[in-house]
Design an enzyme around this catalytic site. Structure first.
Site, mmCIF file in Angstrom:
data_model
loop_
_atom_site.group_PDB
_atom_site.id
_atom_site.type_symbol
_atom_site.label_atom_id
_atom_site.label_comp_id
_atom_site.label_asym_id
_atom_site.label_seq_id
_atom_site.Cartn_x
_atom_site.Cartn_y
_atom_site.Cartn_z
ATOM 1 N N CYS A 186 3.142 1.798 3.145
ATOM 2 C CA CYS A 186 4.362 0.756 2.828
ATOM 3 C C CYS A 186 5.457 1.681 2.079
ATOM 4 C CB CYS A 186 4.190 -0.365 2.230
ATOM 5 S SG CYS A 186 3.316 -1.624 2.998
ATOM 6 N N ASP B 265 12.186 26.451 -32.916
ATOM 7 C CA ASP B 265 13.725 26.528 -33.545
ATOM 8 C C ASP B 265 13.043 26.425 -35.150
ATOM 9 O OD1 ASP B 265 16.123 26.650 -34.157
ATOM 10 O OD2 ASP B 265 15.995 24.496 -34.341
ATOM 11 N N CYS C 173 0.881 -1.271 0.191
ATOM 12 C CA CYS C 173 0.019 -0.044 0.097
ATOM 13 C C CYS C 173 0.885 1.112 0.136
ATOM 14 C CB CYS C 173 -0.838 -0.022 1.315
ATOM 15 S SG CYS C 173 -0.223 0.131 2.770
#
Length: 756
Positions: free
Chosen positions: A32, A448, A29
């Protein structure tokens, strides 16, 4: 670099200044992941990010730290860890995932076969034969303690380290439901004629204790089913990256001493001559030495049309040779190939976290202890108000089960996993979650010119012969003279002439600096190609008509050379960096996304204006050096604009880094790609609009996931605490919340680029 090793390195390897990826096992989870992340970040000079969806820890070390330190820290937190291999085998990883999924599926089957009868009988009084509750208690105990053992094991491991996670909530909740049911059966509820009525909403009473066998059996079943489906969905979400890693060839045919020898692709070195048969995958990036073929690059660049290649053309590893036999000289191997770098960038992106997810992680880190306290408060309050022990215990269990923060932990990783993986399939590399947040507010895009809006190479666009001169003859003599020069304009003229046929021989060549060439061409004599002053210096005259044509071509932003022999100019050739066919449409799409396009170039204002008019750009910044491009970005940012920059060259790198969102053409330089946030592998400006769309779609998905995950917990906890949710309903709702987040993320797999 990524440091490779094992979970038990033979000698401590100092990883100062390195990036280390760890495979972490045992996480279930968000709390954790949050605990491991906090522990790693307490190490001196370590910055770590732990991803629940990929089950990896991404660590950057800036002070003396060893691999053993990192692994030991994770293991001391109660989880397993090993260093990610530098060249992972996709098949092996897939096999491990299959094995883990099979084990989880077996637990689901056990829980279903034994638990479903308990749930059905508990909910249907007509099926409750004498003694049903005792049989149900045995079956529920097997489900809770057997099939649900991973929850309890994880809870015990975390308890030894003074921590609580989602598994702690599940373990306490299911054991409480089972224990309370066993206690209830020691009283009147244990009588052989006892019947039990199920209700979604709990009923208050002060009478006998009642068993909740359906909750004890159903909660582990729902959670295991949810975790199994979640594991399958997470595997699907990572399928794009695994497919990318699997593209690389495992073996290669190499020319050694005049013979073809099969060797492992991992043993290839730069300079090897690799034979690629029809239907085979290129094992390296390289240059074609022999043969002609069509190359399918769709798996790497997203380009659906095969590209014709021949001698001197570049090819990329992971692409497929569709027809003829090719001999390729390796220019990049292993981790240096474009495919490997692409996979590395996608993997790194998937390990990151958006700012909104970091907030969710902080919430998840304190959420479990808060829920444990809330469950105790719920139990105590209901006992104090006289609702009955059975009601109080069941309400507390519902709070424990419904409050799981798993959905919060999956909200960002799963969406990022799917979004970046889908991007990789389309040839769009998103470097990290912060890029997604940048795309939301960008309102100006600097383009560019050379290599981005244009092709980035000179080509002949116009040939004007003088009166009475054959155009083919003019082109042939000009091409012969220019063939010996390395100047880009000369090479463009020579290439154009070669396309028309063989060129006459040249016996002598002079190149006056910056003016053109003077060549002795067989069959015609001295041929002069270049500027007007060069022709004048060589004694050649230019008539008024040709001079007017010269001026007209220059006014259109083209580079023009005059061609002459036998005392006078015989015509002119105009060359230009041609606009990409897709650029005008790309500009229209960027405008449709709310971006204001600006053309940025070091070329003259006249040339820039010509290109801008052709593609539909109204604003031009011309005659700028590399530092001028950076100044242009800063100037717009000072005005409060959020700036995106699209470029491909070394001279664009600083501006790409300065911009709020840097987009590099994958056909450009390494410096530009490294400085950018997004890379368009195919080098097509059309992908820029798709990249912004995909990034924004991924961010919307993350935000939607987090909203629903938060909303679920905010709405569900009070309902459970007030007794409006049976534990069975709570378990189903918790499982659904996680599946909703994963399922919502998987919708990104259907993201489609706009038709060209």
């Amino acid at each position: 670099m990524t440091v490779a090793g094992t979970s038990t390195p033979a000698a401590p390897a100092d990883v100062t200044g390195a990036v280390v990826d760890l495979d972490v096992t045992g996480m279930t989870c968000a709390s954790c992941a949050s605990r491991i992340e906090r522990k790693l970040n307490k190490l001196p000079g370590v910055v770590a990010s732990v991803n629940l969806a990929t089950e990896r820890a991404h660590v950057v070390a800036s002070v003396g730290t060893t691999i053993a330190d990192l692994v030991a820290t994770v293991e001391q937190t109660g989880y397993g860890a090993s260093v990610v291999e530098p060249d992972p085998d996709p098949d092996a990883a897939e096999g491990r995932a299959d094995a883990a999924e099979r084990r989880l599926r077996l637990r689901v089957l056990v829980a279903a076969v034994l638990g479903l009868p308990v749930v059905v009988v508990s909910m249907v009084p007509a099926l409750q034969v004498p003694g049903w509750q005792w049989v149900g208690l045995v079956l529920a105990a097997v489900v809770v303690l057997g099939a649900g053992w991973p929850f309890h094991r994880s809870a015990l491991v975390n308890a030894r380290h003074g921590a609580a996670t989602m598994d702690t909530l599940i373990s306490i909740g299911t054991l409480a439901a089972l224990g309370w049911s066993a206690y209830a059966l020691t009283g009147p509820a244990g009588a052989l004629g006892y019947t039990h009525t199920f209700a979604l909403r709990l009923e208050r009473h002060t009478g006998m204790a009642e068993p909740y066998l359906e909750a004890a059996a159903a909660i582990p079943l729902f959670l295991l089913v949810g975790r199994w489906l979640e594991a399958r969905a997470r595997r699907r979400s990572g399928a794009a990256l695994r497919a990318l890693l699997a593209l690389g060839a495992r073996e290669a045919r190499v020319l050694r001493d005049g013979r073809e020898v099969t060797v492992p692709a991992a043993s290839l070195v730069v300079g090897d001559r690799v034979v690629v048969a029809p239907g085979a995958t290129f094992p390296v990036d390289g240059t074609v030495l022999e043969g002609h073929s069509a190359v399918d690059a769709s798996s790497v660049t997203g380009e659906s049309v095969p590209v014709e290649v021949g001698p001197s053309d570049a090819v990329v590893g992971g692409c497929v040779n569709t027809s003829g036999r090719l001999v390729v000289e390796a220019t990049a191997v292993g981790a240096d190939t474009q495919l490997a770098r692409l996979a590395a960038m996608v993997t790194e992106a998937q390990s990151g976290k958006a700012a909104v997810q970091r907030l969710a992680d902080r919430v998840s880190g304190i959420f479990v202890p808060v829920v444990l306290v809330l469950a105790l408060v719920t139990l105590g309050v209901w006992l104090l108000v006289g609702a009955g022990a059975s009601f109080a215990v069941t309400a507390a269990v519902a709070v424990l089960i419904i409050a799981c923060p798993c959905a919060l932990g999956l909200a960002t990783p799963t969406a990022l996993l799917v979004g970046t993986g889908r991007g990789a399939q389309l040839g769009i590399v998103i470097k990290g979650p912060e890029v997604l947040e940048a795309t939301r507010d960008v309102d100006v895009v600097l383009l560019d010119k050379t290599g981005t809006v244009t092709e980035g190479r000179m080509t002949v666009v116009s040939v004007v012969p003088a009166a009475g001169v054959d155009e083919g003859e003019l082109v042939r003599y000009a091409g012969a003279a220019e063939a010996g020069s390395s100047h880009p304009v000369a090479q463009a003229v020579a290439a154009h002439a070669r396309d028309a046929g063989p060129l006459p021989d040249v016996t002598a060549l002079r190149e006056p600096a910056g003016q053109g060439v003077v060549a002795e061409v067989v069959g015609v004599g001295t041929v002069v190609v270049g500027r007007a002053d060069l022709l004048s210096a060589e004694g050649l005259t230019v008539d008024a008509g040709l001079a007017a044509a010269f001026t007209t071509e220059q006014e259109q932003g083209r580079t023009v050379v005059l061609v002459g022999w036998s005392g006078q100019a015989r015509g002119l050739v105009a060359v230009a960096d041609t606009v990409r066919p897709s650029s005008a449409e790309a500009v229209r799409r960027l405008v449709a996304l709310g971006l204001r396009p600006v053309l940025l170039t070091g070329d003259t204002a006249r040339t820039a204006a010509t290109v801008a008019n052709e593609v539909g750009i109204d604003e031009v910044v011309a005659d700028v050096r590399p530092e001028g491009k950076v100044d242009a970005v800063r100037r717009l940012q000072a005005e409060g604009r959020r700036v995106a920059m699209v470029g491909d060259g070394v001279n664009d790198a600083a501006a790409l880094a300065q911009a709020d969102l840097g987009i590099a053409m994958g056909t450009g330089t390494d410096a530009a790609i490294e400085a950018a946030d997004l890379t368009l592998v195919r080098g097509d400006l059309l992908q820029a609009a798709d990249a912004v769309r995909l990034a924004r779609a991924t961010l919307r998905t993350i935000r939607g996931n987090l909203f629903w995950a938060f909303a679920y917990n905010v709405a569900a906890l009070p309902l459970a605490a007030l007794g409006f949710a049976n534990p069975v309903l709570a378990g189903a709702a918790m499982a659904f919340s996680s599946l909703f987040v994963v399922g919502n993320s998987l919708r990104l797999r259907r993201f489609a680029p706009l038709a060209s």
